[in-house]
Motif scaffolding. Structure first.
Motif, short mmCIF file in Angstrom:
data_model
loop_
_atom_site.label_atom_id
_atom_site.label_comp_id
_atom_site.label_asym_id
_atom_site.label_seq_id
_atom_site.Cartn_x
_atom_site.Cartn_y
_atom_site.Cartn_z
N LYS A 196 2.24 -5.81 -26.52
CA LYS A 196 2.52 -4.51 -25.89
C LYS A 196 1.94 -3.36 -26.71
O LYS A 196 2.58 -2.33 -26.92
CB LYS A 196 4.03 -4.33 -25.69
CG LYS A 196 4.66 -5.36 -24.78
CD LYS A 196 6.10 -5.06 -24.49
CE LYS A 196 6.73 -6.13 -23.61
NZ LYS A 196 6.09 -6.26 -22.30
N LEU A 197 0.70 -3.54 -27.16
CA LEU A 197 -0.01 -2.48 -27.88
C LEU A 197 -0.69 -1.56 -26.88
O LEU A 197 -1.13 -2.00 -25.82
CB LEU A 197 -1.05 -3.09 -28.83
CG LEU A 197 -0.53 -4.06 -29.89
CD1 LEU A 197 -1.68 -4.67 -30.67
CD2 LEU A 197 0.44 -3.35 -30.83
N ASP A 198 -0.79 -0.28 -27.23
CA ASP A 198 -1.40 0.70 -26.33
C ASP A 198 -2.88 0.39 -26.14
O ASP A 198 -3.62 0.15 -27.10
CB ASP A 198 -1.24 2.11 -26.89
CG ASP A 198 0.16 2.65 -26.69
OD1 ASP A 198 0.89 2.08 -25.86
OD2 ASP A 198 0.54 3.62 -27.37
N PHE A 199 -3.30 0.44 -24.88
CA PHE A 199 -4.71 0.22 -24.54
C PHE A 199 -5.29 1.54 -24.05
O PHE A 199 -4.98 2.01 -22.97
CB PHE A 199 -4.82 -0.85 -23.45
CG PHE A 199 -6.24 -1.29 -23.17
CD1 PHE A 199 -6.80 -2.34 -23.87
CD2 PHE A 199 -7.01 -0.64 -22.22
CE1 PHE A 199 -8.10 -2.74 -23.61
CE2 PHE A 199 -8.30 -1.03 -21.96
CZ PHE A 199 -8.85 -2.08 -22.65
N ASP A 200 -6.14 2.15 -24.88
CA ASP A 200 -6.75 3.43 -24.51
C ASP A 200 -8.27 3.31 -24.58
O ASP A 200 -8.82 2.21 -24.70
CB ASP A 200 -6.23 4.56 -25.41
CG ASP A 200 -6.42 4.25 -26.89
OD1 ASP A 200 -7.27 3.41 -27.23
OD2 ASP A 200 -5.68 4.84 -27.72
N LEU A 201 -8.96 4.44 -24.52
CA LEU A 201 -10.42 4.41 -24.49
C LEU A 201 -11.01 3.88 -25.80
O LEU A 201 -12.08 3.26 -25.79
CB LEU A 201 -10.96 5.82 -24.20
CG LEU A 201 -10.81 6.30 -22.76
CD1 LEU A 201 -11.36 7.70 -22.60
CD2 LEU A 201 -11.50 5.35 -21.79
N THR A 202 -10.35 4.14 -26.92
CA THR A 202 -10.87 3.62 -28.19
C THR A 202 -10.79 2.09 -28.22
O THR A 202 -11.69 1.43 -28.76
CB THR A 202 -10.10 4.20 -29.39
OG1 THR A 202 -8.73 3.81 -29.32
CG2 THR A 202 -10.19 5.73 -29.40
N VAL A 203 -9.74 1.53 -27.65
CA VAL A 203 -9.61 0.07 -27.60
C VAL A 203 -10.65 -0.50 -26.64
O VAL A 203 -11.25 -1.56 -26.90
CB VAL A 203 -8.20 -0.33 -27.17
CG1 VAL A 203 -8.08 -1.86 -27.07
CG2 VAL A 203 -7.17 0.20 -28.16
#
Length: 309
Positions: free
Chosen positions: A179-186
């Motif tokens: 449940k780690l955040d998935f954003d544009l950097t990922v």
């Protein structure tokens, strides 16, 4: 096959490696199907609050104060100067949200804090762009498959694409499972993982092709073991130096780059494993042979009435 160097029997463990990969892939796909990804503000939108301190305040203390006040998925960063702080929250914006955040920060601070602005932040990645990105990734995998097939052989292209899909699914699955955040950097890190894994796989494939043409005796399994042994030093050095940089980014790069470093560290480890056990395993499953990689013999056509030199 005769050689003076000791050859590591990588393919002796190929069945165990295949079972491990299959289990991890099933868990990853299952987590993606049931838990999905925890999309960050770049995908979902949210609220933005800017505050001004009279003196510089450690970001970890601000983050801890907001966590204690009950705000989840908060991104805290400086904006222009050490005293100007941006707080991004993954929740709907309300007319009182800025005052509520300001009140929580004032309780945890020993200096004056002023509210600069409070506004809604739209998603940077909409549903249409998300679909286009997925189609673009499928197109990229197709182009990679054609490139590897043209440079090596169709069996190598299948192995390379399977290895790439293996790496991407595991990285996404771990982010979903934890449940780690998935954003544009990922997302950028996932694309970098594809490039890293492909480069490593191409190096291994190139050595396998070279040895199939050069080594006259030995089974396909022995030649692949020889090729993997010869490229092992290069693979380990590349992976370790990359991991050292990523560890520095993970611990000292700040919150904004934390997800990027995490995804790349997972990708480098999985990509190194896949270039050894996934791509090569697929080649053996498809019964790659020396004849598949031998250059075609050009037939000489004798024209009637002409003398051959």
């Amino acid at each position: 096959m005769t050689t003076t160097a000791k050859i590591v029997d990588f393919m002796g463990l190929r069945k165990i490696a295949a079972i491990c990969s299959l289990v991890v892939l099933i868990v990853s796909v299952g987590s993606l199907a049931f838990n999905s990804l925890q999309f960050g503000l770049d995908f979902t939108g949210g609220a933005l609050v800017e505050v001004e301190y009279s003196q510089a305040q450690p970001l970890n203390e601000i983050r801890a104060t907001l966590d204690k006040a009950g705000y989840e998925d908060v991104v805290v960063q400086t904006f222009g100067s050490p005293t100007s702080i941006l707080v991004r929250l993954a929740q709907d914006h309300t007319s009182t949200l800025g005052d509520e955040v300001l009140g929580a920060l004032r309780e945890g601070a020993d200096q004056p804090v002023e509210l600069r602005r409070s506004e809604f932040v739209g998603a940077q990645v909409g549903d249409e762009l998300r679909e286009q990105g997925g189609l673009g990734m499928l197109l990229a995998l197709g182009i990679v498959m054609l490139y590897v097939a043209f440079r090596f052989q169709i069996k190598f292209s299948v192995g390379a694409v399977v290895a790439l899909a293996h790496d991407v699914l595991i990285v996404l699955g771990i982010f979903s499972l934890l449940k780690l955040d998935f954003d544009l950097t990922v997302l950028a890190a996932v694309l970098a993982v594809i490039g890293y894994s492909l480069n490593d796989t191409i190096v291994v494939c190139d050595r396998i092709r070279e040895n199939f043409r050069k080594v006259r005796k030995g089974s396909s399994e022995e030649i692949i073991n020889l090729s993997l042994t010869q490229t092992l030093g290069r693979t380990l050095v590349t992976s370790l130096t990359t991991l050292l940089v990523l560890l520095a980014l993970f611990f000292f790069g700040g919150e904004l780059i934390h997800g990027f470093a995490t995804a790349l560290m997972i990708g480098v480890l999985v990509g190194t494993y896949s270039s050894i056990y996934v791509a090569s395993n697929v080649l053996l499953m498809m019964n790659v042979t020396r004849e598949d990689l031998m250059p075609p013999v050009k037939e000489e056509v004798e024209v009637e009435g002409e003398e051959r030199p």
